[in-house]
Design a protein around this motif. Structure first.
Motif, mmCIF file in Angstrom:
data_model
loop_
_atom_site.group_PDB
_atom_site.id
_atom_site.type_symbol
_atom_site.label_atom_id
_atom_site.label_comp_id
_atom_site.label_asym_id
_atom_site.label_seq_id
_atom_site.Cartn_x
_atom_site.Cartn_y
_atom_site.Cartn_z
ATOM 1 N N ALA A 1 -8.926 34.515 5.855
ATOM 2 C CA ALA A 1 -7.652 33.869 6.172
ATOM 3 C C ALA A 1 -7.567 33.533 7.658
ATOM 4 N N LYS A 2 -8.061 34.432 8.517
ATOM 5 C CA LYS A 2 -8.028 34.212 9.960
ATOM 6 C C LYS A 2 -8.893 33.022 10.357
ATOM 7 N N VAL A 3 -10.088 32.927 9.746
ATOM 8 C CA VAL A 3 -10.987 31.821 10.073
ATOM 9 C C VAL A 3 -10.382 30.484 9.638
ATOM 10 N N VAL A 4 -9.775 30.486 8.451
ATOM 11 C CA VAL A 4 -9.208 29.244 7.913
ATOM 12 C C VAL A 4 -7.895 28.893 8.611
ATOM 13 N N GLY A 5 -7.216 29.908 9.159
ATOM 14 C CA GLY A 5 -5.965 29.661 9.859
ATOM 15 C C GLY A 5 -4.743 29.709 8.973
ATOM 16 N N VAL A 6 -4.776 30.574 7.956
ATOM 17 C CA VAL A 6 -3.628 30.738 7.073
ATOM 18 C C VAL A 6 -3.280 32.218 6.996
ATOM 19 N N SER A 7 -2.145 32.525 6.402
ATOM 20 C CA SER A 7 -1.740 33.921 6.244
ATOM 21 C C SER A 7 -2.544 34.568 5.120
ATOM 22 N N VAL A 8 -2.546 35.889 5.115
ATOM 23 C CA VAL A 8 -3.232 36.621 4.052
ATOM 24 C C VAL A 8 -2.583 36.310 2.705
ATOM 25 N N GLY A 9 -1.248 36.193 2.704
ATOM 26 C CA GLY A 9 -0.543 35.858 1.467
ATOM 27 C C GLY A 9 -0.951 34.506 0.911
ATOM 28 N N THR A 10 -1.096 33.517 1.814
ATOM 29 C CA THR A 10 -1.522 32.192 1.369
ATOM 30 C C THR A 10 -2.941 32.222 0.829
ATOM 31 N N MET A 11 -3.821 32.960 1.518
ATOM 32 C CA MET A 11 -5.204 33.045 1.038
ATOM 33 C C MET A 11 -5.263 33.724 -0.322
ATOM 34 N N SER A 12 -4.452 34.753 -0.500
ATOM 35 C CA SER A 12 -4.391 35.426 -1.799
ATOM 36 C C SER A 12 -3.906 34.460 -2.873
ATOM 37 N N PRO B 1 1.622 42.919 2.961
ATOM 38 C CA PRO B 1 2.704 43.918 3.023
ATOM 39 C C PRO B 1 3.377 44.179 1.680
ATOM 40 N N VAL B 2 3.497 43.161 0.857
ATOM 41 C CA VAL B 2 4.135 43.350 -0.451
ATOM 42 C C VAL B 2 3.296 44.277 -1.328
ATOM 43 N N LEU B 3 1.989 44.063 -1.355
ATOM 44 C CA LEU B 3 1.121 44.898 -2.173
ATOM 45 C C LEU B 3 1.050 46.326 -1.628
ATOM 46 N N GLU B 4 1.065 46.460 -0.294
ATOM 47 C CA GLU B 4 1.100 47.803 0.294
ATOM 48 C C GLU B 4 2.374 48.530 -0.132
ATOM 49 N N ALA B 5 3.495 47.819 -0.104
ATOM 50 C CA ALA B 5 4.761 48.422 -0.526
ATOM 51 C C ALA B 5 4.734 48.756 -2.012
ATOM 52 N N ALA B 6 4.083 47.917 -2.803
ATOM 53 C CA ALA B 6 3.999 48.167 -4.244
ATOM 54 C C ALA B 6 3.188 49.429 -4.529
ATOM 55 N N VAL B 7 2.080 49.604 -3.812
ATOM 56 C CA VAL B 7 1.264 50.818 -3.985
ATOM 57 C C VAL B 7 2.111 52.054 -3.687
ATOM 58 N N GLU B 8 2.855 52.001 -2.598
ATOM 59 C CA GLU B 8 3.687 53.142 -2.213
ATOM 60 C C GLU B 8 4.751 53.429 -3.263
ATOM 61 N N ALA B 9 5.382 52.368 -3.764
ATOM 62 C CA ALA B 9 6.452 52.545 -4.757
ATOM 63 C C ALA B 9 5.905 53.086 -6.070
ATOM 64 N N PHE B 10 4.806 52.508 -6.547
ATOM 65 C CA PHE B 10 4.220 52.984 -7.807
ATOM 66 C C PHE B 10 3.735 54.425 -7.677
ATOM 67 N N SER B 11 3.232 54.781 -6.491
ATOM 68 C CA SER B 11 2.743 56.139 -6.277
ATOM 69 C C SER B 11 3.887 57.148 -6.281
ATOM 70 N N GLU B 12 5.021 56.746 -5.718
ATOM 71 C CA GLU B 12 6.129 57.682 -5.561
ATOM 72 C C GLU B 12 6.964 57.837 -6.828
ATOM 73 N N VAL B 13 7.269 56.715 -7.495
ATOM 74 C CA VAL B 13 8.211 56.794 -8.629
ATOM 75 C C VAL B 13 7.644 56.247 -9.929
ATOM 76 N N GLY B 14 6.401 55.796 -9.906
ATOM 77 C CA GLY B 14 5.793 55.301 -11.134
ATOM 78 C C GLY B 14 6.181 53.870 -11.450
#
Length: 287
Positions: free
Chosen positions: A27-38, A99-112
């Motif tokens: 994403a950095k090389v192409v010049g877009v955000s990680v979200g856009t590359m995803s 950041p969204v996926l990081e938050a999702a991992v945390e949420a699923f880990s804590e409350v299922g």
């Protein structure tokens, strides 16, 4: 298995994995955000001609190649270029998640799965709820994206480990087991989410992750069979034993998840040694 044409997004992901690149670095090389590359890799956004050229330049191929990359499996055989990766497969930083996926991992880990809500995840990621739905339709799609990120990360590490011992299948197999075990250890929290919540996915989403897993398992089988043919392994069923070894590695998060004592690198070495003993079982019995 017959070859199939891949879409541009899948082709980008495949070539990125072959080159050992992270989503963030591309994403950095192409010049877009990680979200856009995803979103590009998941076919969520259209790719313009100019963007196609940028991606092709970053991946070192002609633009036309991204329109016609073919593969029998999402994970490819060891690429000679991986030799330059060296021991990087043993080095771990944060998993390449937005950041969204990081938050999702945390949420699923804590409350299922059932306890986590899209609003909870949006608040934790400090984004609007609409921002999540722009790239992810719901919780199932979040789990799918997390699972794919884990598999992509594991894929290049396993292939790089194999490339370190290209002319010695037995040692390559041991290194591959160590690499997969290290991935499960260093990615313990997201890996545990996938191991416990994979059943929540619909059939199509689950198949995407399962296909990546099957492709990696086939790589282990191929190397195990090669070592057996050279007389390095003595198991009567190299492919079956390889599948058992991979399953043991996959189960590491279930073994240590939620425990007070987190596993270290020594556990990965232990699993590699155990795998080699399993492959040599027939010779041990003969002696």
């Amino acid at each position: 298995m017959a070859e199939q044409s891949l879409g541009v997004g899948e082709s980008v992901r495949l070539l990125r994995v072959r080159r050992g690149l992270t989503l963030r670095s591309l994403a950095k090389v192409v010049g877009v955000s990680v979200g856009t590359m995803s979103a590009i890799e998941n076919g969520k956004v259209a790719v313009t001609i100019d963007r196609l050229r940028q991606l092709a330049n970053a991946l070192g191929v002609d633009a036309a190649a991204l329109m016609d990359v073919r593969s029998e499996a999402p994970v490819v055989a060891a690429d000679p270029s991986l030799a330059s990766v060296g021991q990087r497969w043993r080095e771990f930083g944060p998993l390449d998640l937005d950041p969204v996926l990081e938050a999702a991992v945390e949420a699923f880990s804590e409350v299922g799965y059932h306890g986590a809500t899209m609003r909870m995840i949006a608040d934790a990621a400090d984004v609007g709820i609409a921002g999540i739905y722009r790239h992810h339709q719901g919780k199932k799609q979040l789990i799918t994206a997390i699972g794919e990120a884990l598999e992509v990360d594991a894929a290049w590490r396993v292939e790089a480990a194999a490339a370190d011992f290209r002319d010695d299948p037995a040692r390559a197999f041991g290194a591959m087991v160590e690499a997969l075990s290290l991935c499960q250890i260093h990615r313990l929290e997201p890996a545990l989410v996938i191991e416990t919540e994979l059943r929540r996915l619909d059939e199509l989403s689950r198949e995407r992750i399962v296909a990546l897993r099957h492709a990696m398992t086939r790589r282990f089988e191929v190397v195990a069979i090669a070592a057996t043919e050279l007389g390095q392994f003595a198991t009567s069923s190299p492919a079956g034993t390889a599948r058992t070894v991979v399953a043991l590695c996959r189960a590491l998060p279930l073994r240590f998840g939620g425990g007070s004592a987190l596993p270290g690198a020594s556990v990965a070495e232990e699993y590699a040694n155990l795998a080699l003993l399993m492959m040599m079982a027939s010779k041990v019995q003969q002696n």
